[in-house]
Design an enzyme around this catalytic site. Structure first.
Site, PDB file in Angstrom:
ATOM      1  N   TRP A 141       0.720  -1.320   0.070  1.00 20.52           N
ATOM      2  CA  TRP A 141       0.051   0.004  -0.029  1.00 20.52           C
ATOM      3  C   TRP A 141       0.822   1.168  -0.040  1.00 20.52           C
ATOM      4  CZ3 TRP A 141       1.706   2.342   4.414  1.00 20.52           C
ATOM      5  CH2 TRP A 141       1.846   1.428   5.391  1.00 20.52           C
ATOM      6  N   ASN A 142       2.216   1.277   0.366  1.00 20.00           N
ATOM      7  CA  ASN A 142       2.802   2.363   0.552  1.00 20.00           C
ATOM      8  C   ASN A 142       3.050   3.310  -0.588  1.00 20.00           C
ATOM      9  OD1 ASN A 142       4.727   0.275   0.008  1.00 20.00           O
ATOM     10  ND2 ASN A 142       6.239   1.385   0.986  1.00 20.00           N
ATOM     11  N   LYS A 165      -2.287  -7.216  -8.887  1.00 19.84           N
ATOM     12  CA  LYS A 165      -3.345  -7.067  -7.565  1.00 19.84           C
ATOM     13  C   LYS A 165      -2.803  -6.173  -6.800  1.00 19.84           C
ATOM     14  CE  LYS A 165      -4.026  -8.393  -3.955  1.00 19.84           C
ATOM     15  NZ  LYS A 165      -4.403  -7.723  -2.730  1.00 19.84           N
ATOM     16  N   GLY A 215       6.078  -6.688  -0.577  1.00 18.01           N
ATOM     17  CA  GLY A 215       5.173  -6.532   0.587  1.00 18.01           C
ATOM     18  C   GLY A 215       5.965  -7.087   1.785  1.00 18.01           C
ATOM     19  N   SER A 216       5.225  -7.707   2.797  1.00 16.74           N
ATOM     20  CA  SER A 216       5.868  -7.990   4.030  1.00 16.74           C
ATOM     21  C   SER A 216       6.675  -9.224   3.960  1.00 16.74           C
ATOM     22  CB  SER A 216       5.038  -8.013   5.161  1.00 16.74           C
ATOM     23  OG  SER A 216       3.938  -9.240   4.811  1.00 16.74           O
ATOM     24  N   GLU A 237      10.310  -8.431  -2.990  1.00 18.07           N
ATOM     25  CA  GLU A 237      10.915  -7.583  -2.409  1.00 18.07           C
ATOM     26  C   GLU A 237      10.094  -7.162  -1.090  1.00 18.07           C
ATOM     27  OE1 GLU A 237      13.611  -6.196  -3.601  1.00 18.07           O
ATOM     28  OE2 GLU A 237      13.571  -6.868  -5.884  1.00 18.07           O
ATOM     29  N   LEU A 238      10.910  -7.279  -0.078  1.00 16.93           N
ATOM     30  CA  LEU A 238      10.237  -7.356   1.359  1.00 16.93           C
ATOM     31  C   LEU A 238      10.795  -6.424   2.264  1.00 16.93           C
ATOM     32  CD1 LEU A 238      10.518 -11.411   1.654  1.00 16.93           C
ATOM     33  CD2 LEU A 238       8.643  -9.785   0.404  1.00 16.93           C
ATOM     34  N   CYS A 271      10.169   1.250   2.079  1.00 17.32           N
ATOM     35  CA  CYS A 271      10.865   0.238   2.505  1.00 17.32           C
ATOM     36  C   CYS A 271      12.492   0.304   2.579  1.00 17.32           C
ATOM     37  CB  CYS A 271      10.668  -0.855   1.357  1.00 17.32           C
ATOM     38  SG  CYS A 271      11.055  -0.466  -0.204  1.00 17.32           S
TER      39      CYS A 271
HETATM   40  P1  NAD Z   1       1.639  -7.370   2.823  1.00 17.16           P
HETATM   41  O1  NAD Z   1       2.555  -8.368   2.918  1.00 17.16           O
HETATM   42  O2  NAD Z   1       0.434  -7.352   4.077  1.00 17.16           O
HETATM   43  O3  NAD Z   1       0.599  -7.134   1.504  1.00 17.16           O
HETATM   44  C1  NAD Z   1       1.064  -7.096   0.315  1.00 17.16           C
HETATM   45  C2  NAD Z   1       0.145  -7.599  -0.810  1.00 17.16           C
HETATM   46  O4  NAD Z   1       0.130  -8.981  -0.863  1.00 17.16           O
HETATM   47  C3  NAD Z   1      -1.174  -6.926  -0.804  1.00 17.16           C
HETATM   48  O5  NAD Z   1      -1.552  -6.536  -1.964  1.00 17.16           O
HETATM   49  C4  NAD Z   1      -2.032  -8.197  -0.151  1.00 17.16           C
HETATM   50  O6  NAD Z   1      -3.092  -8.206  -0.502  1.00 17.16           O
HETATM   51  C5  NAD Z   1      -1.098  -9.199  -0.617  1.00 17.16           C
HETATM   52  N1  NAD Z   1      -1.426 -10.497   0.139  1.00 17.16           N
HETATM   53  C6  NAD Z   1      -1.656 -10.818   1.301  1.00 17.16           C
HETATM   54  N2  NAD Z   1      -1.960 -12.169   1.656  1.00 17.16           N
HETATM   55  C7  NAD Z   1      -1.199 -12.806   0.473  1.00 17.16           C
HETATM   56  C8  NAD Z   1      -1.193 -14.145   0.076  1.00 17.16           C
HETATM   57  N3  NAD Z   1      -1.514 -14.933   0.946  1.00 17.16           N
HETATM   58  N4  NAD Z   1      -0.927 -14.406  -1.189  1.00 17.16           N
HETATM   59  C9  NAD Z   1      -0.548 -13.436  -2.162  1.00 17.16           C
HETATM   60  N5  NAD Z   1      -0.619 -12.087  -1.743  1.00 17.16           N
HETATM   61  C10 NAD Z   1      -1.349 -11.668  -0.592  1.00 17.16           C
HETATM   62  O7  NAD Z   1       2.406  -5.896   2.777  1.00 17.16           O
HETATM   63  P2  NAD Z   1       1.880  -4.455   3.217  1.00 17.16           P
HETATM   64  O8  NAD Z   1       1.616  -4.142   4.538  1.00 17.16           O
HETATM   65  O9  NAD Z   1       0.790  -4.097   1.913  1.00 17.16           O
HETATM   66  O10 NAD Z   1       3.340  -3.631   2.515  1.00 17.16           O
HETATM   67  C11 NAD Z   1       4.222  -3.152   3.665  1.00 17.16           C
HETATM   68  C12 NAD Z   1       5.611  -4.008   3.613  1.00 17.16           C
HETATM   69  O11 NAD Z   1       6.153  -4.069   2.239  1.00 17.16           O
HETATM   70  C13 NAD Z   1       6.471  -3.563   4.328  1.00 17.16           C
HETATM   71  O12 NAD Z   1       7.291  -4.532   5.179  1.00 17.16           O
HETATM   72  C14 NAD Z   1       7.446  -2.909   3.556  1.00 17.16           C
HETATM   73  O13 NAD Z   1       8.876  -2.955   4.063  1.00 17.16           O
HETATM   74  C15 NAD Z   1       7.469  -3.936   2.215  1.00 17.16           C
HETATM   75  N6  NAD Z   1       7.882  -3.185   1.098  1.00 17.16           N
HETATM   76  C16 NAD Z   1       8.961  -3.657   0.507  1.00 17.16           C
HETATM   77  C17 NAD Z   1       9.444  -3.127  -0.431  1.00 17.16           C
HETATM   78  C18 NAD Z   1      10.745  -3.314  -1.416  1.00 17.16           C
HETATM   79  O14 NAD Z   1      11.235  -3.149  -2.459  1.00 17.16           O
HETATM   80  N7  NAD Z   1      11.756  -4.290  -0.761  1.00 17.16           N
HETATM   81  C19 NAD Z   1       8.911  -1.773  -1.223  1.00 17.16           C
HETATM   82  C20 NAD Z   1       7.760  -1.370  -0.625  1.00 17.16           C
HETATM   83  C21 NAD Z   1       7.228  -2.047   0.548  1.00 17.16           C
END
Ligand code: NAD
Length: 520
Positions: A141-142, A165, A215-216, A237-238, A271
């Protein structure tokens, strides 16, 4: 279980700055994902056949439509709470630069090559690059553009179709970008956006030929595990816990200015942002004084974020993230840290606002120095010397990004010892815009990269086609005796002697050495 349309509750998208409902979008669930992937698969052959030049034109039309569209910025600002300078100066600039770079990188990534074998001189091998098929992009979301639609650019240019997605927290910008893709006269099924919660993301991983996930760590682990079971390529990319190190030789004014920006850009929801600061004791008083002054001077507020004037920090996008901020703050205060700036929510502003908060006197066991905070809170810890800064900087399960400020030679040498996929010396964050370099995390910050030729070629698969060189057919008949029926003991003994000559006695190295090279 396959969800039917309308069976899942809609997603309410709420303004982080005002709390007002911006829109309701459907959770398209597994059924929506299945439909989109099927359409994307059907569209893939024509998209590949269009060739790179045609695809590049489509991407440029899309870019121009985005640049001409005021609605994109409005939507991005409204649903993320970020200020206009961050929406335009980071996300849209990035998308334009990425498209520029990736067109050239895709040309290189797709270039066919010939590899001439040493052993089988009668053959030559042609490397052909083909797209994977349908790539699924799942975003956080960020950064609703930078870590969502922008990640479709590489896969699209090398000939894949993409289903995105986006995060359920900020899906509106992606929907607008899909709309602009169609308005730019591009084939609708080549780039589609499906809105949904986590289960829709999981359904996408089930169906596509490659996955780009941001994501996370917790979700990334699940996604990578499932992609691994399906044996499809997956880039994750986490999270990050990026250290910012101030050596005794640093320019302290510049370091303080950079620390303030990199800690609080987009309210700390980036991130690669600065997550923890280590300053060498000898310069700590002055650095802390400078940084405290800068953080206290930051202006925060919701009023007219579109003008881009008057504020440095907007609202926090994801309300639950502020709970992490409060938990880390309470933990640090309980363990002896003190607040130098900020420290509380700003409920009077109406939305998700938390003051930019600076903690001094942090120690390594505090949650704020160990777990990803991802919000407007950063802490400074004093260290004896560069050696201690290095040890603590590397003391993390994450390794996404790092910053070091110091005299150039010393800082460069320090950078090489950091356990981090990216390090930036005497500056902050702009390394994300160096799209020429591969960017990815070490340790639990992820697997694989975006950017660079490496981040583009990974969305292709290589086909090695080996053919006979017609002129060398007579030699081939000799060689082929080793590897053809009927097996023959005399041929085998010739082979054994040849192997000794080639490998043990080093003839192979001599044959491969360029003329004039006399190394032993
Ligand atoms: P999140 O992991 O909660 O969600 C990310 C995405 O995954 C969302 O679209 C969500 O709907 C989807 N998702 C959830 N469960 C899933 C599943 N079981 N299978 C597939 N998809 C699923 O992360 P968030 O809270 O949206 O984002 C914040 C995190 O992202 C932070 O940890 C941040 O550091 C990281 N981030 C990393 C980078 C990078 O480039 N390394 C960049 C931006 C954000």
């Amino acid at each position: 279980m396959t969800s039917s349309p309308g069976s899942l509750p809609p997603i309410r998208v709420v303004s982080p700055a005002t709390g007002e409902l911006l829109a309701e979008v459907p959770d398209e669930g597994e059924a929506g994902v299945a439909r989109a992937v099927e359409a994307a698969r059907a569209a893939a052959p024509a998209w590949e056949a269009l060739g790179l030049a045609g695809r590049a034109e489509a991407l440029k039309r899309w870019r121009d439509a985005i640049l001409d569209d005021a609605e994109v910025i409005r939507t991005l600002v409204a649903e993320s709470g970020k200020l206009r300078p961050e929406a335009e100066g980071i996300e849209i600039l990035y998308l334009c630069e990425l498209i520029r770079f990736t067109i050239g990188a895709a040309r290189k990534a797709l270039r066919e090559e010939t590899r001439n074998p040493f052993l089988f001189v009668t053959k030559k091998t042609r490397l052909v690059r083909r797209p994977l098929g349908v790539v699924g992009v799942i975003g956080p979301w960020n950064f609703p553009i930078l870590n969502n639609a922008a990640d479709a650019v590489g896969p699209l240019l090398v000939g894949n179709t993409v289903v995105l997605k986006p995060s359920e927290v900020t899906p509106l910008t992606s929907l607008r970008l899909a709309e602009l893709w169609r308005r730019a006269a591009n084939p609708a099924d080549v780039f589609q956006v499906v809105t949904g919660r986590g289960a829709a993301g999981a359904a996408l991983v089930e169906r596509v030929d490659g996955v780009m996930f941001t994501g996370s760590v917790a979700t990334g682990r699940k996604v990578a595990a499932r992609a691994g079971e399906r044996l499809v390529p997956c880039v994750t990319e986490l999270g990050g816990k990026s250290p910012f190190v101030v050596l005794a030789s640093a320019n302290l004014e510049r370091a303080a200015e950079a620390a303030a920006w990199s800690s609080f850009v987009h309210s700390g929801q980036a991130c690669i942002r600065t997550e923890r600061i280590y300053v060498v004791e000898a310069v700590a008083n002055r650095f802390e004084e400078l940084l405290s002054g800068r953080v206290r001077a930051l202006r925060q507020g919701p009023s007219d974020p579109l003008s881009g004037e008057g504020h440095d920090l907007g609202a926090a996008t994801f309300p639950r993230q502020l709970e992490t901020v409060e938990r880390h703050l309470a933990d640090a205060l309980g363990k002896g840290a003190r607040v130098a700036a900020g420290g509380k929510r700003r409920t009077e502003l109406g939305g998700n606002f938390f003051e930019p908060t600076l903690l001094l006197g942090a120690t390594q066991e505090m949650a704020v120095m160990r777990e990803e905070t991802f919000g407007p809170l950063v802490a400074v810890m004093r260290v004896r010397d560069a050696e201690e800064a290095l040890r603590l900087g590397n003391d993390s399960h994450l390794g996404l990004n790092a910053t070091v400020f110091g005299a150039p030679a010393e800082a460069r040498a320090f950078a090489r010892q950091l356990e981090s996929g990216q390090v930036i010396v005497n500056d902050v964050l702009v390394n994300y815009l160096v799209v020429e370099a591969p960017l990815g995390g070490w340790k639990q910050s992820g697997l694989g990269v975006r950017h660079g030729i490496e981040g583009v070629r990974q969305w292709t698969r290589t086909q090695a086609i080996t053919v006979r060189r017609p002129l060398l057919a007579p030699i081939e008949r000799l060689i082929a005796k080793f590897l053809a029926f009927p097996y023959d003991a005399r041929v085998l003994s010739v082979l054994r002697r040849a192997m000794r000559l080639l490998y043990r006695r080093g003839l192979s190295a001599k044959l491969r050495r360029p003329p004039g090279d006399r190394r032993p």
